[in-house]
Write a protein that holds these residues in place. Structure first.
Motif, PDB file in Angstrom:
ATOM      1  N   TYR A   1     -17.703  -5.808  26.007  1.00  0.00           N
ATOM      2  CA  TYR A   1     -16.323  -5.519  25.626  1.00  0.00           C
ATOM      3  C   TYR A   1     -15.991  -4.036  25.463  1.00  0.00           C
ATOM      4  CZ  TYR A   1     -15.322 -10.421  25.189  1.00  0.00           C
ATOM      5  OH  TYR A   1     -15.115 -11.737  25.476  1.00  0.00           O
ATOM      6  N   ARG A   2     -17.003  -3.181  25.440  1.00  0.00           N
ATOM      7  CA  ARG A   2     -16.696  -1.759  25.325  1.00  0.00           C
ATOM      8  C   ARG A   2     -17.119  -0.997  26.569  1.00  0.00           C
ATOM      9  NH1 ARG A   2     -18.193   0.746  19.634  1.00  0.00           N
ATOM     10  NH2 ARG A   2     -16.451  -0.621  19.044  1.00  0.00           N
ATOM     11  N   TRP A   3     -18.272  -1.365  27.130  1.00  0.00           N
ATOM     12  CA  TRP A   3     -18.774  -0.650  28.294  1.00  0.00           C
ATOM     13  C   TRP A   3     -18.313  -1.268  29.608  1.00  0.00           C
ATOM     14  CZ3 TRP A   3     -24.668   0.075  26.808  1.00  0.00           C
ATOM     15  CH2 TRP A   3     -24.750   0.809  25.616  1.00  0.00           C
ATOM     16  N   GLY A   4     -18.091  -2.585  29.616  1.00  0.00           N
ATOM     17  CA  GLY A   4     -17.727  -3.264  30.864  1.00  0.00           C
ATOM     18  C   GLY A   4     -18.880  -3.384  31.832  1.00  0.00           C
ATOM     19  N   LEU A   5     -20.105  -3.216  31.344  1.00  0.00           N
ATOM     20  CA  LEU A   5     -21.309  -3.340  32.163  1.00  0.00           C
ATOM     21  C   LEU A   5     -22.335  -4.128  31.362  1.00  0.00           C
ATOM     22  CD1 LEU A   5     -21.658   0.323  33.500  1.00  0.00           C
ATOM     23  CD2 LEU A   5     -20.913  -1.664  34.825  1.00  0.00           C
ATOM     24  N   LEU A   6     -22.759  -5.276  31.887  1.00  0.00           N
ATOM     25  CA  LEU A   6     -23.672  -6.143  31.161  1.00  0.00           C
ATOM     26  C   LEU A   6     -24.974  -6.290  31.933  1.00  0.00           C
ATOM     27  CD1 LEU A   6     -23.826  -8.146  28.652  1.00  0.00           C
ATOM     28  CD2 LEU A   6     -23.351  -9.938  30.329  1.00  0.00           C
ATOM     29  N   GLN A   7     -26.081  -5.891  31.299  1.00  0.00           N
ATOM     30  CA  GLN A   7     -27.407  -6.115  31.873  1.00  0.00           C
ATOM     31  C   GLN A   7     -27.728  -7.588  31.653  1.00  0.00           C
ATOM     32  OE1 GLN A   7     -30.398  -7.092  32.670  1.00  0.00           O
ATOM     33  NE2 GLN A   7     -31.749  -6.029  31.265  1.00  0.00           N
TER      34      GLN A   7
ATOM     35  N   SER B   1     -29.983  -5.890  37.487  1.00  0.00           N
ATOM     36  CA  SER B   1     -29.040  -7.013  37.428  1.00  0.00           C
ATOM     37  C   SER B   1     -27.950  -6.692  36.410  1.00  0.00           C
ATOM     38  CB  SER B   1     -29.779  -8.299  37.030  1.00  0.00           C
ATOM     39  OG  SER B   1     -28.903  -9.398  36.975  1.00  0.00           O
ATOM     40  N   VAL B   2     -27.013  -5.847  36.801  1.00  0.00           N
ATOM     41  CA  VAL B   2     -25.920  -5.430  35.928  1.00  0.00           C
ATOM     42  C   VAL B   2     -24.611  -5.996  36.477  1.00  0.00           C
ATOM     43  CG1 VAL B   2     -24.616  -3.485  34.994  1.00  0.00           C
ATOM     44  CG2 VAL B   2     -27.100  -3.340  35.189  1.00  0.00           C
ATOM     45  N   LEU B   3     -23.841  -6.643  35.605  1.00  0.00           N
ATOM     46  CA  LEU B   3     -22.580  -7.286  35.974  1.00  0.00           C
ATOM     47  C   LEU B   3     -21.412  -6.489  35.415  1.00  0.00           C
ATOM     48  CD1 LEU B   3     -21.157  -9.950  37.066  1.00  0.00           C
ATOM     49  CD2 LEU B   3     -21.381 -10.818  34.737  1.00  0.00           C
ATOM     50  N   ALA B   4     -20.348  -6.385  36.202  1.00  0.00           N
ATOM     51  CA  ALA B   4     -19.110  -5.730  35.746  1.00  0.00           C
ATOM     52  C   ALA B   4     -17.987  -6.763  35.795  1.00  0.00           C
ATOM     53  CB  ALA B   4     -18.786  -4.528  36.627  1.00  0.00           C
ATOM     54  N   PRO B   5     -17.794  -7.560  34.724  1.00  0.00           N
ATOM     55  CA  PRO B   5     -16.783  -8.628  34.739  1.00  0.00           C
ATOM     56  C   PRO B   5     -15.362  -8.065  34.788  1.00  0.00           C
ATOM     57  CG  PRO B   5     -18.340  -8.867  32.887  1.00  0.00           C
ATOM     58  CD  PRO B   5     -18.511  -7.496  33.447  1.00  0.00           C
ATOM     59  N   ASP B   6     -14.439  -8.835  35.389  1.00  0.00           N
ATOM     60  CA  ASP B   6     -13.050  -8.379  35.426  1.00  0.00           C
ATOM     61  C   ASP B   6     -12.344  -8.749  34.117  1.00  0.00           C
ATOM     62  OD1 ASP B   6     -11.933 -11.051  35.565  1.00  0.00           O
ATOM     63  OD2 ASP B   6     -12.397 -11.074  37.702  1.00  0.00           O
ATOM     64  N   GLU B   7     -11.159  -8.176  33.894  1.00  0.00           N
ATOM     65  CA  GLU B   7     -10.468  -8.318  32.613  1.00  0.00           C
ATOM     66  C   GLU B   7     -10.004  -9.747  32.355  1.00  0.00           C
ATOM     67  OE1 GLU B   7      -7.384  -5.502  32.028  1.00  0.00           O
ATOM     68  OE2 GLU B   7      -8.739  -3.776  32.004  1.00  0.00           O
ATOM     69  N   ASP B   8      -9.575 -10.448  33.396  1.00  0.00           N
ATOM     70  CA  ASP B   8      -9.122 -11.817  33.212  1.00  0.00           C
ATOM     71  C   ASP B   8     -10.272 -12.699  32.722  1.00  0.00           C
ATOM     72  OD1 ASP B   8      -6.936 -13.695  33.447  1.00  0.00           O
ATOM     73  OD2 ASP B   8      -8.030 -14.604  35.110  1.00  0.00           O
ATOM     74  N   PHE B   9     -11.436 -12.493  33.309  1.00  0.00           N
ATOM     75  CA  PHE B   9     -12.610 -13.247  32.881  1.00  0.00           C
ATOM     76  C   PHE B   9     -12.968 -12.915  31.435  1.00  0.00           C
ATOM     77  CE2 PHE B   9     -17.159 -13.518  32.187  1.00  0.00           C
ATOM     78  CZ  PHE B   9     -17.444 -14.804  32.599  1.00  0.00           C
ATOM     79  N   LEU B  10     -12.944 -11.630  31.078  1.00  0.00           N
ATOM     80  CA  LEU B  10     -13.281 -11.222  29.717  1.00  0.00           C
ATOM     81  C   LEU B  10     -12.313 -11.817  28.700  1.00  0.00           C
ATOM     82  CD1 LEU B  10     -14.228  -7.460  30.209  1.00  0.00           C
ATOM     83  CD2 LEU B  10     -15.765  -9.335  29.611  1.00  0.00           C
ATOM     84  N   LEU B  11     -11.038 -11.915  29.075  1.00  0.00           N
ATOM     85  CA  LEU B  11     -10.052 -12.484  28.160  1.00  0.00           C
ATOM     86  C   LEU B  11     -10.374 -13.949  27.866  1.00  0.00           C
ATOM     87  CD1 LEU B  11      -7.430 -12.257  26.550  1.00  0.00           C
ATOM     88  CD2 LEU B  11      -6.191 -12.844  28.635  1.00  0.00           C
ATOM     89  N   HIS B  12     -10.636 -14.741  28.924  1.00  0.00           N
ATOM     90  CA  HIS B  12     -10.958 -16.151  28.731  1.00  0.00           C
ATOM     91  C   HIS B  12     -12.275 -16.305  27.966  1.00  0.00           C
ATOM     92  CE1 HIS B  12      -7.642 -17.802  30.955  1.00  0.00           C
ATOM     93  NE2 HIS B  12      -7.966 -17.165  32.069  1.00  0.00           N
TER      94      HIS B  12
END
Length: 468
Positions: free
Chosen positions: A293-299, A325-336
């Motif tokens: 939620y702050r970096w937008g990059l998830l290992q 294996s780093v993921l950058a989720p989009d904002e719509d996904f993060l909201l849900h």
């Protein structure tokens, strides 16, 4: 102190099987054999009056699954990595008997001999190769790479070189396709758009694992973000990402700062005081929320080998090691996802259902039974994040703090997960959701192994509300 567990027999040759046709043919034949054998076994089970719902879970099926996994282990290299990914991400479309067998694939393996690795380093580093004293015995070895410690001659700096196995990039797609063919031939998956989407997501993750240029960028960015988090001084535990040495990196080599420490499962960590282990557990959980939620990059790889704990009298460090294996989720996904977590923490099953539909994990026309079962499953998974007054008292210490290990949460959730996924109204969740669920369960396990005891509601709620 240590970085990774050294292999027991470092001088033995670990042959990486070559030849895309031969490798693929071996796996395809194994799948064809298994498919015919399982079909015959299923027919015999029915003739004997066996329960149709139990097909594919007989003692014979378990033996065949183990036989196939043994073949993947024999072929080594990318086949082991693909099998491990299938085990972690395939629960929603592979039968339990196969995922159970795939979980036995070992991450650690015997390294390639120095004679096979030295040419790779010489080709990648060029004249820089002479600037290093490189230990010929590998410090660690995994399914697609091995690590060698080295010293920079001019400065005495200690670094490590992560070396991708030679020829791996050229065969990885063929190997992936061969495993998929096996699954189809064995009749353990069926073709369709849902499966295609999942396989596409897995193939993308596999390519990220071998893309060292991308991983180098992730290392530098995550290092910058970790230093910024430390600068805020909000925790006694600090985060550390080893420094990248671009001059000693290339397409199949990464040069990184050598950092010593212990894995979370080591006795040296278990002997730390309760307060220090609590602080480390909180830091691990907060890292998850910061990344998301702050970096937008998830290992997304929760392997314990990807983290070290470096104890210090002046403040413990949580060291992050692998960024393939780093993921950058989009904002719509993060909201849900944020809405799912927030509703789950509040026990709001209707809100959980709405968010799961938004994530694509429930059909809009799902039955009440499907909605109730899956929402209850999510609420149980998020139990540690509930408000203190909502936590089950049997899992609290005398101070009212959640005892992560004592709760046996993942074992309880696992029993409920099968019922949630069995209904036809359950849809295979997106690759992003599965990766994040995989990471969250890994974080919970890490905290449980620490034996940490703390409540997490305020932390989780703060990050989600700040983001929204």
């Amino acid at each position: 102190m240590e970085d990774r567990d050294k292999p027991d027999n470092p001088d033995r040759s670990r042959a990486l099987k070559r030849g895309g046709f031969g490798r693929g043919l071996t796996v395809s034949l194994a799948g064809l054999r298994m498919g015919g054998a399982l079909a015959l076994d299923g027919a015999l089970q029915r003739l004997r009056g066996g329960d149709k719902d139990g097909e594919g879970d007989s003692a014979f099926a378990r033996r065949e699954a183990k036989r196939f996994v043994a073949e993947l282990g024999r072929l080594k290299g990318s086949y082991v990595k693909i099998g491990q990914m299938m085990a972690l991400l395939g629960e929603h479309f592979l039968p339990p008997v196969l995922t159970e067998a795939l979980h036995t694939l070992e991450a650690n393996t015997e390294p390639l001999p120095w004679a096979s690795i030295a040419p790779v380093l010489q080709a990648e580093l060029g004249e820089r190769y002479a600037e290093l004293d490189i230990e010929h015995t590998a410090l660690a070895a995994a399914s697609i790479a091995q690590v060698h410690r080295a010293t920079v001659r001019a400065t005495g700096e200690k670094i490590v070189l992560k070396v991708q196995y030679p020829g791996l990039a050229e065969v990885i797609d063929d190997d992936f396709d061969a495993v998929v063919r096996m699954l189809l031939l064995a009749r353990w998956v069926q073709s369709g758009s849902e499966l295609d989407d999942w396989l596409g997501s897995m193939r993308e993750q596999l390519h990220h694992e071998i893309d060292y240029a991308r991983e180098g960028q992730m290392i530098e960015e995550m290092g910058r973000l970790a230093r910024a988090a430390n600068a805020r001084g909000e925790r006694t535990v600090t985060y550390r990402v080893p420094r990248l040495y671009p001059e000693y990196s290339g397409g199949s080599v990464l040069g990184l700062e050598y950092v010593s420490g212990y894995r979370v499962s080591r006795s040296e960590v278990a002997r730390l005081g309760q307060q220090r282990r609590n602080a480390l557990g909180e830091a691990m959980l907060e890292l998850f929320f910061m990344e998301l939620y702050r970096w937008g990059l998830l290992q997304t790889d929760p392997n314990f080998g990807n983290y070290l704990i470096a104890p210090s009298a002046t403040g413990d460090e949580l060291v992050m090691l692998d960024f393939g294996s780093v993921l950058a989720p989009d904002e719509d996904f993060l909201l849900h996802l944020g809405n799912t977590i927030s509703a789950g923490m509040a026990g709001d099953e209707a809100g959980v259902v709405e968010s799961l539909v938004g994530l694509g994990c429930l059909r809009p026309d799902s039955s009440a039974q499907a909605r109730d079962s899956f929402a209850a499953f999510c609420c149980q998974l998020l139990e540690p994040l509930a408000a203190p007054e909502e936590l089950p008292p049997e899992y609290l210490n005398r101070y009212g703090e959640y005892r992560w290990a004592h709760s046996a949460l993942l074992r309880r959730v696992g029993r409920q997960a099968a019922g949630s996924a069995a209904t036809r109204h359950f849809t295979t969740p997106s690759g992003e959701f599965a990766l994040i669920a995989r990471k969250l369960t890994g974080v919970f396990t890490f905290i449980a192994v620490l034996g940490a005891e703390f409540n997490a509601h305020d932390m989780a709620q703060r990050y989600i509300e700040d983001w929204v």
